[in-house]
Design an enzyme around this catalytic site. Structure first.
Site, short mmCIF file in Angstrom:
data_model
loop_
_atom_site.label_atom_id
_atom_site.label_comp_id
_atom_site.label_asym_id
_atom_site.label_seq_id
_atom_site.Cartn_x
_atom_site.Cartn_y
_atom_site.Cartn_z
N ARG A 1 -1.20 -2.00 10.55
CA ARG A 1 -2.55 -1.68 10.96
C ARG A 1 -3.07 -2.56 12.20
O ARG A 1 -4.36 -2.33 12.58
CB ARG A 1 -3.66 -1.16 9.98
CG ARG A 1 -4.22 -2.27 9.06
CD ARG A 1 -5.12 -1.85 8.19
NE ARG A 1 -5.70 -2.98 7.37
CZ ARG A 1 -5.32 -3.69 6.45
NH1 ARG A 1 -4.34 -3.17 5.96
NH2 ARG A 1 -6.00 -4.89 6.11
N HIS B 1 0.86 -1.22 0.05
CA HIS B 1 0.02 -0.04 0.10
C HIS B 1 0.83 1.30 0.06
O HIS B 1 0.88 2.01 1.01
CB HIS B 1 -1.16 0.24 1.14
CG HIS B 1 -1.98 -1.15 1.05
ND1 HIS B 1 -2.74 -1.41 2.11
CD2 HIS B 1 -2.31 -2.05 0.18
CE1 HIS B 1 -3.58 -2.49 1.82
NE2 HIS B 1 -3.10 -2.91 0.72
N TYR C 1 1.48 -7.84 5.81
CA TYR C 1 1.80 -8.41 4.38
C TYR C 1 3.08 -9.01 4.07
O TYR C 1 3.40 -10.07 3.78
CB TYR C 1 1.70 -7.49 3.16
CG TYR C 1 0.23 -6.71 3.32
CD1 TYR C 1 -1.02 -7.59 2.69
CD2 TYR C 1 -0.27 -5.64 3.79
CE1 TYR C 1 -2.33 -7.00 2.34
CE2 TYR C 1 -1.38 -5.10 3.77
CZ TYR C 1 -2.30 -5.90 3.04
OH TYR C 1 -3.71 -5.26 2.97
#
Length: 733
Positions: A309, A246, A255
């Site tokens: 996050r 991202h 990820y």
């Protein structure tokens, strides 16, 4: 001619048998992987069941821990007994449309564990007719419907990632029609997308290819997975072994962890066949795991600031255990010497930190603005945000309070669990290390775009044994210089020129963690006293605080606040998918008022013998021009130059009276064994081509100015994609 044709026929037939043999070998290696469990072997089954909430965990990397254990037999038999005659379970809502934690996926999870229980010789369920019958009924029910989740990820990736191994484990027992229907379900996964999603989709295609004995499709899917193993400056594995997704955003625990787990899994699945990954690719994955992911894990817990996050329940412990699986996989696919390194690394995650000998040093992830130190029995880290790195993101109802996660957040760990599950109880304006306005206005909600610091000055630097991180604040009208300096097992934190456009009061948090036992403190030369209550005071003498194995040294002429108080919060305030249930715990929070526009403190482990800190062995300079920390004992000098100038060194063992810099820089000056000096530098602006650095006295290979008695050296900074990286120069008198 006949002989040639016959020879070609034998070659062709041999190739067919080779493909068939390799396909069977890949199947067996996948089956063996799923039937083994380092976690069950280490007695961690109960912990993982609790940690993952019996497999309902939202994060796939942690959720899969539940798939990687052998479940207690009573749980398996409970599913057998509660399954209906039609093959479904009444406690699963098959009409659920929740995009997070899609309920029907638990049906496939149970199928997987039924298959695993049936084939596990270590379990009493091994070759149980009841377990086999429950599996067959459950599979028939599943393939009879085409259930679809509103979140495409579950339909195309999540479910088939469990269904594929569940079919392979039982392939030889499946009726042909049921096998065909199962493969049709896998056909919902097509190669596509990008990054880790592409790897997951290709992996599901591998399962389908193996079940169909399709070597062409198998090679195609394997090549897609292999193609994602490379170092890039775009999204993916970075040159400094951090991981971006991202945009230029650090994603170690999200990820990046999933990437490692996928690659080591498939490396094991394909090993010793014609589909094996090349050694060069395996080394890239191994280096990323050891020199990237493993650096942000301490005592069996992942640094909270490396979790992306995903500030979830049990995130730090769960993500560390998931990494242990990846390290264990690497120990199988590499050479004997390297295998031992990976074994030690994953054992370090599974055993208490006090019994692990660590001499690792300091690491600078310059692509992600993160500095990490693992020295002795202590872990430190700093996370920054900049125009070239995104601090964090929010999405899917996750990370609802992470607005300040890139403002110089620090992490201090000794036992590893200092911050585990603290997120609901935190005041997110009091994150360790940050300097923010002292107000109670609700925090803005971030988006998928995250945020960057608007200032063009931010960077990290490591010499291996020392480290520096610094930034100029530039967000929401707040400005000022923040520097972090790691020397051995000590972190020095300095701030100056702190102000807001609106004239608000600023506050810097030293630490905020669980209250463990009592706190002790002293001023000046007084004795250490225990304190159990809050207090706030303007200190005219240095203060030493001790709590939970950490010692905090706060210099004089600052307003110190210590809060020891219950704190209430709900996980629902952190991530929407959690129930809105209020809980409470007691926190220990230490802050400094920044009315003077500056602060200064040090953090280090508290020794068991309560040895006093000889702060006189360290000299501090904290001005708008430069921040310096000079270790008089070993001569190391760590600095941040905010403006060009000539800066005196107070009592340097290096026999350098002053140092000059022509530009902005982070630097570390150290003495070499041969008597020479090593200067490590990085460019926090990422725009300078070079810098002139001068040392008092005469040195070889430099330009000596006799009038000024300074020797100058011109140092070129790395450019392009390597901007911000460390460069070192060695000089001799």
């Amino acid at each position: 001619m006949k002989r040639i044709i016959l020879s070609l026929a034998f070659i062709f037939i041999g190739q067919i048998f080779l493909y068939a043999s390799d396909i069977q070998k890949c199947k067996q290696q996948i089956i063996d992987w799923h039937l083994s469990s380092i976690f069950s072997d280490e007695g961690l089954t109960d912990e993982i069941i609790a940690l993952t909430d019996s497999g309902s965990y939202i994060d796939l990397s942690v959720k899969e821990l539940f798939l990687n254990i052998r479940l207690p037999e009573q749980m398996i038999y409970h599913w057998v007994e509660t399954q209906t005659e039609n093959g479904y379970w009444r406690d699963i809502d098959y009409r659920d449309k929740n995009p997070s934690g899609w309920a029907p996926s638990f049906h496939v999870m149970r199928l997987f564990h039924l298959a695993k229980a049936y084939q596990s010789q270590q379990m009493s369920t091994y070759h149980s007719d009841k377990v086999l019958a429950a599996y067959i009924r459950g599979l028939r029910f599943w393939v009879s419907f085409t259930l679809t989740c509103p979140n495409w990820w579950y339909t195309e990736i999540g479910v088939n990632k469990m269904l594929g191994p569940a079919l392979l484990l039982m392939e030889n027992l499946l009726p042909e029609d049921l096998k065909i229907q199962g493969v049709e379900q896998l056909n919902r996964s097509k190669i596509g997308m990008s990054g880790q999603n592409r790897v997951w989709l290709a992996g599901n295609v591998v399962y389908r290819a193996l079940l169909q004995n399709d070597e062409i499709l198998l090679k195609e899917a394997r090549d897609v997975i292999l193609s994602e193993i490379y170092i890039t400056t775009k999204e993916g594995l970075q040159p400094d072994y951090s991981y971006h997704q991202h945009g230029p955003q650090l994603q170690f625990g999200n990820y990046g962890l999933a990437y490692a787990l996928s690659m080591t899994y498939w490396t094991r699945a394909f090993r010793n066949t014609q589909f094996s990954f090349p050694d060069e690719k395996i080394r890239i994955v191994g280096n990323y795991i050891l020199n990237g992911l493993n650096k942000v894990v301490w005592g069996g817990y992942m640094d909270y600031s490396a979790c992306g996050r995903q500030f979830f329940k049990n995130a730090q412990r769960g993500k560390a255990l998931a990494l242990a699986q990846s390290l264990a996989d690497m120990s199988v696919v590499t050479d004997t010497v390297s295998a031992q390194v990976y074994k030690i690394a994953y054992r370090n995650i599974l055993i208490p930190p006090s019994s692990v000998a660590r001499v690792e040093g300091t690491m600078a992830f310059y692509r992600s603005d993160m500095l990490v130190s693992k020295v002795g029995d202590a872990y430190f880290s700093v996370r920054l945000a900049s125009p070239w790195s995104i601090a964090t993101e929010a999405g899917n109802g996750e990370n609802l309070k992470g607005y300040y996660m890139g403002e110089g957040v620090t992490s201090y760990m000794r036992n590893g669990s200092e911050y585990e599950n603290i997120f609901p109880f935190w005041n997110w304006r009091r994150l360790p290390g940050i300097t923010v306005p002292d107000d109670t206005i609700p925090l803005p909600l971030l988006t998928w775009d995250g945020y960057r610091n608007d200032s063009t000055f931010a960077g990290v630097l490591s010499s291996g044994t020392a480290g520096v991180a610094a930034m100029i604040l530039g967000r929401d009208g707040v400005s000022g210089n923040k520097g972090y300096f790691i020397l051995g097992n000590r972190m020095f934190c300095l701030g100056n020129s702190l102000q807001t456009q609106a004239g608000q009061s600023l506050i810097t948090t030293i630490n905020s963690t669980y209250l463990e036992g009592g706190m002790r403190w002293r001023t000046g030369n007084n004795k250490m006293d225990r304190v159990d209550d809050d207090f706030s005071a303007y200190i005219r003498k240095p203060v030493i605080l001790e709590h939970n194995g950490w010692r905090y040294y706060i210099t004089e002429n600052q307003t110190l606040n210590v809060a020891i108080a219950p704190s209430q919060g709900s996980w629902h305030e952190i991530a929407r998918f959690y129930a809105d249930k209020v809980k409470q715990d007691t926190l220990f929070t230490v802050t400094l008022n920044n009315d003077s526009g500056k602060y200064e403190y040090m953090v280090m482990p508290a020794n068991d013998n309560n040895q006093e800190i000889d702060y006189s062995q360290v000299k501090i300079t904290n001005t708008p021009l430069v921040q310096l920390v000079e270790d008089i004992k070993d001569g190391t000098v760590c600095g941040v130059c905010y403006r060009p100038g000539l800066f005196p060194l107070k009592k340097s063992l290096l026999k350098v009276r002053y140092i000059s810099l022509s530009g902005q820089a982070l630097f570390i000056l150290q003495k070499e064994k041969d008597g020479g000096l090593k200067i490590s530098l990085s460019d926090p602006t990422r725009r300078q081509k070079s810098i002139s650095i001068g040392f008092s006295g005469r040195y070889k290979n430099g330009l000596y100015d006799k009038r000024k008695n300074i020797t100058f050296f011109e140092v070129e900074f790395p450019q392009g994609d390597k901007a911000g990286k460390e460069v070192s120069v060695f000089i001799k008198r």
